[in-house]
Design an enzyme around this catalytic site. Structure first.
Site, PDB file in Angstrom:
ATOM      1  CB  THR A 196     -23.072   8.217  23.291  1.00 27.29           C
ATOM      2  OG1 THR A 196     -23.179   9.519  22.729  1.00 27.29           O
ATOM      3  CG2 THR A 196     -23.967   7.237  22.555  1.00 27.29           C
TER       4      THR A 196
ATOM      5  CG  ASN B 290     -17.589   9.236  29.209  1.00 29.39           C
ATOM      6  OD1 ASN B 290     -17.103   9.088  30.332  1.00 29.39           O
ATOM      7  ND2 ASN B 290     -16.856   9.512  28.149  1.00 29.39           N
TER       8      ASN B 290
ATOM      9  CE1 TYR C 150     -17.711  10.914  14.867  1.00 30.60           C
ATOM     10  CE2 TYR C 150     -17.915  11.797  17.095  1.00 30.60           C
ATOM     11  CZ  TYR C 150     -18.222  10.828  16.168  1.00 30.60           C
ATOM     12  OH  TYR C 150     -19.038   9.788  16.518  1.00 30.60           O
TER      13      TYR C 150
ATOM     14  CB  SER D 174     -16.934   4.153  20.587  1.00 28.18           C
ATOM     15  OG  SER D 174     -17.135   5.448  21.095  1.00 28.18           O
TER      16      SER D 174
ATOM     17  CE  LYS E 165     -21.897  11.205  27.033  1.00 28.45           C
ATOM     18  NZ  LYS E 165     -21.052  12.338  26.570  1.00 28.45           N
TER      19      LYS E 165
ATOM     20  CB  ALA F  81     -27.076  25.637  27.599  1.00 28.20           C
TER      21      ALA F  81
ATOM     22  CB  SER G  39     -20.781   5.141  17.896  1.00 34.71           C
ATOM     23  OG  SER G  39     -19.700   5.148  18.818  1.00 34.71           O
TER      24      SER G  39
END
Length: 280
Positions: free
Chosen positions: A69, A94, A222, A24, A73, A134, A22
């Site tokens: 994450t 989130n 990313y 974050s 969620k 999906a 992550s």
């Protein structure tokens, strides 16, 4: 939500499984530095659905908020006192903010983060769109498209069950969703906006099918970046919105909610994320 005194030592973190990858912490810590919140900290914790309730219940009064994450969620929703309309629309949270009176408020910053990332690249309104995949991110993409797409959305999926699920989300969100088989996914590239929500490697084989002068591709990955699809898209003159754009914009909203400080430093957060990815 109640704004806390910014001089207090406060804690926040991102939870998920797996979580080691992550970005974050990099983004939130960069925001704290820029905002002068030297007493704030932001960490990451490996937490799955089974351990989430005990983790949340064990948090003390110093905690300002959590980023969540996969696979948390939806699992976090029963643990909250309030869920915003945005999060409820896709049954996915989130962001959790702890208010000064001890309440747990869940929100979804992925949806407005998607809209902000696209707007930054000049995408304000489209007449139609395509979604590749999906999963949970695809439902957030439909929620974002409900606000900027004036016509139909075609979702390319791998099974009849997934197709039915996406049509159900479309009905719930007020989006005219058509579904098509994944084998025909190259047909998505005729749309003015394509949102790829699939895991790394899934769209690689589609790169050779990108036509000349395509519209806009929003690839939510990313890392690794750029993806083969994004590289092919750019080489053919199309505009690309990347996963880091989404990550930064949704993190900006999280920082603002958790700290009560606005605006959050978008440029500093993006620069920190780019540096971190370049060093991996």
């Amino acid at each position: 939500m109640t704004t806390r005194t910014v001089a207090e030592a406060r804690r926040a973190a991102v939870l998920g499984s797996p979580i080691a990858h992550s970005l974050s912490p990099v983004l939130h810590r960069a925001a704290y530095r820029e905002l002068g919140l030297g007493s704030w900290s932001y960490d990451r914790f490996e937490v799955d659905e089974a351990t989430l309730p005990s983790f949340v219940d064990g948090l003390g009064v110093s905690w300002a908020g959590l980023s969540l994450t996969m696979p948390l969620k939806r699992a976090v929703i029963p643990l909250l006192d309030e869920v915003t309309a945005t999060a409820a629309s896709v049954e996915a949270v989130n962001t959790v903010v702890f208010t000064s009176d001890g309440r747990r408020v869940g929100d979804n910053t992925d949806i407005p983060g998607m809209i902000a990332a696209m707007r930054e690249r000049g995408v304000e309104k489209v007449e139609s769109a395509a979604v590749l995949g999906a999963g949970a991110t695809a439902s957030s993409a439909l929620a974002a498209l409900s606000l900027i797409c004036t016509g139909p959305v075609t979702a390319y999926v791998r099974s009849a069950a997934r197709a039915q699920e996406m049509r159900g989300w479309g009905e719930r969100l007020g989006v005219d969703v058509h579904t098509a088989d994944w084998e025909d996914a190259a047909g998505a590239f005729d749309a003015p906006l394509v949102i790829a929500t699939t895991p790394a490697g899934t769209t690689d084989a589609l790169a050779a099918a990108v036509p000349g002068a395509p519209g806009t591709l929003f690839d939510v990955l990313y890392e690794p970046w750029p993806t083969p699809l994004a590289t092919a898209w750019r080489s053919r003159g199309g505009a690309v919105v990347g996963g880091l754009d989404l990550l930064v914009h949704q993190a900006v909203l999280q920082v603002e909610q958790m700290t009560g400080r606005t605006p959050a430093p978008l440029a500093a957060m993006r620069e920190a994320g780019e540096r971190a990815l370049a060093s991996r």
